[in-house]
Enzyme design. Sequence first.
Site, short mmCIF file in Angstrom:
data_model
loop_
_atom_site.label_atom_id
_atom_site.label_comp_id
_atom_site.label_asym_id
_atom_site.label_seq_id
_atom_site.Cartn_x
_atom_site.Cartn_y
_atom_site.Cartn_z
N LYS A 1 0.84 -1.21 0.00
CA LYS A 1 0.00 0.00 0.00
C LYS A 1 0.87 1.26 0.00
O LYS A 1 0.64 2.18 -0.76
CB LYS A 1 -0.90 0.02 1.24
CG LYS A 1 -1.59 1.36 1.46
CD LYS A 1 -2.42 1.40 2.72
CE LYS A 1 -1.67 1.78 3.96
NZ LYS A 1 -1.42 3.22 4.16
N ASN A 2 1.88 1.26 0.87
CA ASN A 2 2.66 2.49 1.02
C ASN A 2 3.58 2.77 -0.15
O ASN A 2 4.12 3.86 -0.27
CB ASN A 2 3.45 2.46 2.33
CG ASN A 2 2.54 2.66 3.54
OD1 ASN A 2 1.37 3.00 3.39
ND2 ASN A 2 3.08 2.44 4.73
N ARG B 1 -4.26 10.87 4.54
CA ARG B 1 -3.18 11.86 4.59
C ARG B 1 -2.29 11.83 3.36
O ARG B 1 -1.73 12.86 2.96
CB ARG B 1 -2.29 11.60 5.81
CG ARG B 1 -2.96 11.76 7.13
CD ARG B 1 -1.94 11.47 8.21
NE ARG B 1 -0.77 12.33 8.04
CZ ARG B 1 -0.68 13.56 8.48
NH1 ARG B 1 -1.66 14.09 9.15
NH2 ARG B 1 0.41 14.26 8.28
N CYS C 1 -3.42 13.37 13.36
CA CYS C 1 -4.21 12.15 13.24
C CYS C 1 -4.05 11.34 14.52
O CYS C 1 -3.37 11.76 15.44
CB CYS C 1 -3.83 11.35 12.00
SG CYS C 1 -2.37 10.35 12.19
N ARG D 1 1.98 14.83 13.19
CA ARG D 1 2.33 14.60 11.78
C ARG D 1 2.36 15.88 10.94
O ARG D 1 1.56 16.05 10.02
CB ARG D 1 1.40 13.55 11.17
CG ARG D 1 1.42 12.25 11.97
CD ARG D 1 0.62 11.16 11.35
NE ARG D 1 1.32 10.50 10.25
CZ ARG D 1 0.85 9.44 9.62
NH1 ARG D 1 -0.30 8.92 9.96
NH2 ARG D 1 1.53 8.89 8.64
N ASP E 1 5.45 0.95 11.81
CA ASP E 1 4.24 0.25 11.36
C ASP E 1 4.17 -1.19 11.84
O ASP E 1 3.18 -1.88 11.55
CB ASP E 1 4.18 0.27 9.82
CG ASP E 1 3.59 1.56 9.29
OD1 ASP E 1 3.09 2.36 10.09
OD2 ASP E 1 3.62 1.75 8.05
N ARG F 1 -8.51 -0.01 5.25
CA ARG F 1 -7.73 1.01 4.55
C ARG F 1 -6.45 0.43 3.99
O ARG F 1 -5.95 0.89 2.96
CB ARG F 1 -7.37 2.15 5.51
CG ARG F 1 -8.52 3.03 5.88
CD ARG F 1 -8.04 4.23 6.64
NE ARG F 1 -6.81 4.72 5.99
CZ ARG F 1 -5.88 5.42 6.59
NH1 ARG F 1 -6.01 5.74 7.85
NH2 ARG F 1 -4.81 5.81 5.94
C1 UD1 Z 1 5.64 7.16 8.62
C2 UD1 Z 1 6.70 6.09 8.70
C3 UD1 Z 1 6.41 5.12 7.61
C4 UD1 Z 1 4.99 4.60 7.82
C5 UD1 Z 1 3.97 5.74 7.90
C6 UD1 Z 1 2.57 5.27 8.29
C7 UD1 Z 1 9.03 6.38 9.39
C8 UD1 Z 1 10.29 7.14 9.20
N1 UD1 Z 1 8.00 6.71 8.58
O1 UD1 Z 1 5.69 7.75 7.34
O2 UD1 Z 1 7.35 4.07 7.62
O3 UD1 Z 1 4.64 3.75 6.79
O4 UD1 Z 1 4.39 6.64 8.87
O5 UD1 Z 1 2.54 4.81 9.59
O6 UD1 Z 1 8.95 5.52 10.26
N2 UD1 Z 1 7.92 14.90 10.19
C9 UD1 Z 1 8.11 16.25 10.40
N3 UD1 Z 1 7.83 17.10 9.36
C10 UD1 Z 1 7.42 16.67 8.15
C11 UD1 Z 1 7.24 15.30 7.97
C12 UD1 Z 1 7.50 14.44 9.01
O7 UD1 Z 1 8.47 16.69 11.47
O8 UD1 Z 1 7.21 17.49 7.25
C13 UD1 Z 1 8.20 13.97 11.30
C14 UD1 Z 1 6.96 13.19 11.73
O9 UD1 Z 1 6.21 13.87 12.68
C15 UD1 Z 1 7.57 11.92 12.25
C16 UD1 Z 1 8.80 11.72 11.36
O10 UD1 Z 1 9.08 12.98 10.81
O11 UD1 Z 1 8.01 12.09 13.58
C17 UD1 Z 1 8.60 10.71 10.25
O12 UD1 Z 1 7.44 11.06 9.54
P1 UD1 Z 1 7.18 10.61 8.07
O13 UD1 Z 1 8.19 9.59 7.68
O14 UD1 Z 1 6.96 11.77 7.20
O15 UD1 Z 1 5.80 9.96 8.22
P2 UD1 Z 1 5.12 9.22 7.12
O16 UD1 Z 1 5.56 9.62 5.76
O17 UD1 Z 1 3.69 9.36 7.44
#
Ligand code: UD1
Length: 419
Positions: free
Chosen positions: A22-23, A93, A117, A122, A306, A398
């Site tokens: 999915k991701n 998202r 969320c 996030r 995850d 989802r």
């Molecule tokens: C994250 C997970 C991913 C997982 C997904 C859904 C990691 C590194 N990433 O991806 O493996 O599939 O959640 O559960 O484990 N952040 C910021 N600013 C930004 C973007 C992110 O501060 O603009 C921070 C987030 O708050 C978090 C970290 O960076 O603490 C990692 O976030 P990110 O990898 O972007 O999250 P996802 O892409 O949602």
Amino acid sequence: MDKFIIHGGAALAGTVRVSGSKNAALPILMASILNGSTSVIKNAPDVWDVDTTLRLLRQLGAQAERGEDGAIRIDTEELNHLEAPYDLVKTMRASVLTLGPLLARFNQAKVSLPGGCAIGARPVDQHLKGMSELGAEIVLAHGYIKARAPRRLRGARIVFDTPTVGGTENVLMAAVLARGITVLQNCAREPEVCDLANALNAMGAKISGIGTTDLIIEGVDELKPLDWSIIPDRIEAGTLIAAAAVTGGDVTLEDCRPEMLTAMVKKVSEMGVLIEETPKGVRVRRPGALKANSLTTGPYPGFPTDMQAQLMALMTVAEGQSTATETIFENRFMHVGELQRMGADIRLEGKTAVVRGVPKLQGASVMATDLRASACLVLAGLVAEDSTEISRIYHLDRGYERLEEKLRDLGAAVERIKE
Ligand code: UD1
């Protein structure tokens, strides 16, 4: 809202195929915006988030359908509506990943801010920082990101403050059509980021450094049609491994790529689970008792956030005291309260859950709160005494393709009640 009724106790046995990731599928579907032509995407899982993405692409003006053969065909030539609206972004998202491709192809985009969320705040500041360093003007107003590049985006050197999966993907998609060279540093290097980068290269992008923290992108003027098959889902594979492990089963996973699951395989092996590659696939068995273990989540190749909830389900019935420390998201312990209702002995100390194994969990009525927490409760239900009722199973839909059918084929007593 559908729910699951699970009668625990059966040791899972048999063979199961892992679906596409999915991701990886979501960003690659979004990347189809970039080529302004056709894309054929195979092995995308049949899950709600993929449906939502197709809906979003259609709202933007693309044609996007899944054929009888399971492949998704997208045509973005006529795409002309440059806005990802709140009603779709709030349900998924990953919709924010339209920002980079729209900006790169049309020099403008309007995308709803995703907001917080269930698992944490996030933020998307790193996405926005990347876009503005590529030359976009960003305004945040009325809950929307409005981005405009007066001219075509131009290459830049961007250092992410933290390795972000979504941020790396979004900025990468913007940079492939930018003028000149872009260097992205401190990138996330999850297999899903690599699959996106490889798919972009298959469209004619020039990305090097794939699989490392530094990506170098030589901008091109246009991209070609795409024909791509999505990598297998390492989180679904990990969840099925955990299901075999927690029930003391003997399960073989087809289409499983253990090299993408190293941290998970190591932890589960230390807990007493045998995992071996055989000609038929990855075989998972647990001959003896589960032993306690400790994990700390981290960016790839660290232990995936995850998989934290699913491993905690194993810890609840493992001999001894385990700990799970979450470093990626601040609120990713929503499953703890539900596991406690099933008789688990868990104490939260800040970012760490201290889990003392109990001989048996008890079936109870519990509520799914997010995607991976739902998977954790299913695992707990598979070993609990009597029956467990899990409500709000839409979270699971989802991101997991027919999970209950796959578990049933392995001998689990899982029933979906439609409501
Ligand atoms: C994250 C997970 C991913 C997982 C997904 C859904 C990691 C590194 N990433 O991806 O493996 O599939 O959640 O559960 O484990 N952040 C910021 N600013 C930004 C973007 C992110 O501060 O603009 C921070 C987030 O708050 C978090 C970290 O960076 O603490 C990692 O976030 P990110 O990898 O972007 O999250 P996802 O892409 O949602």
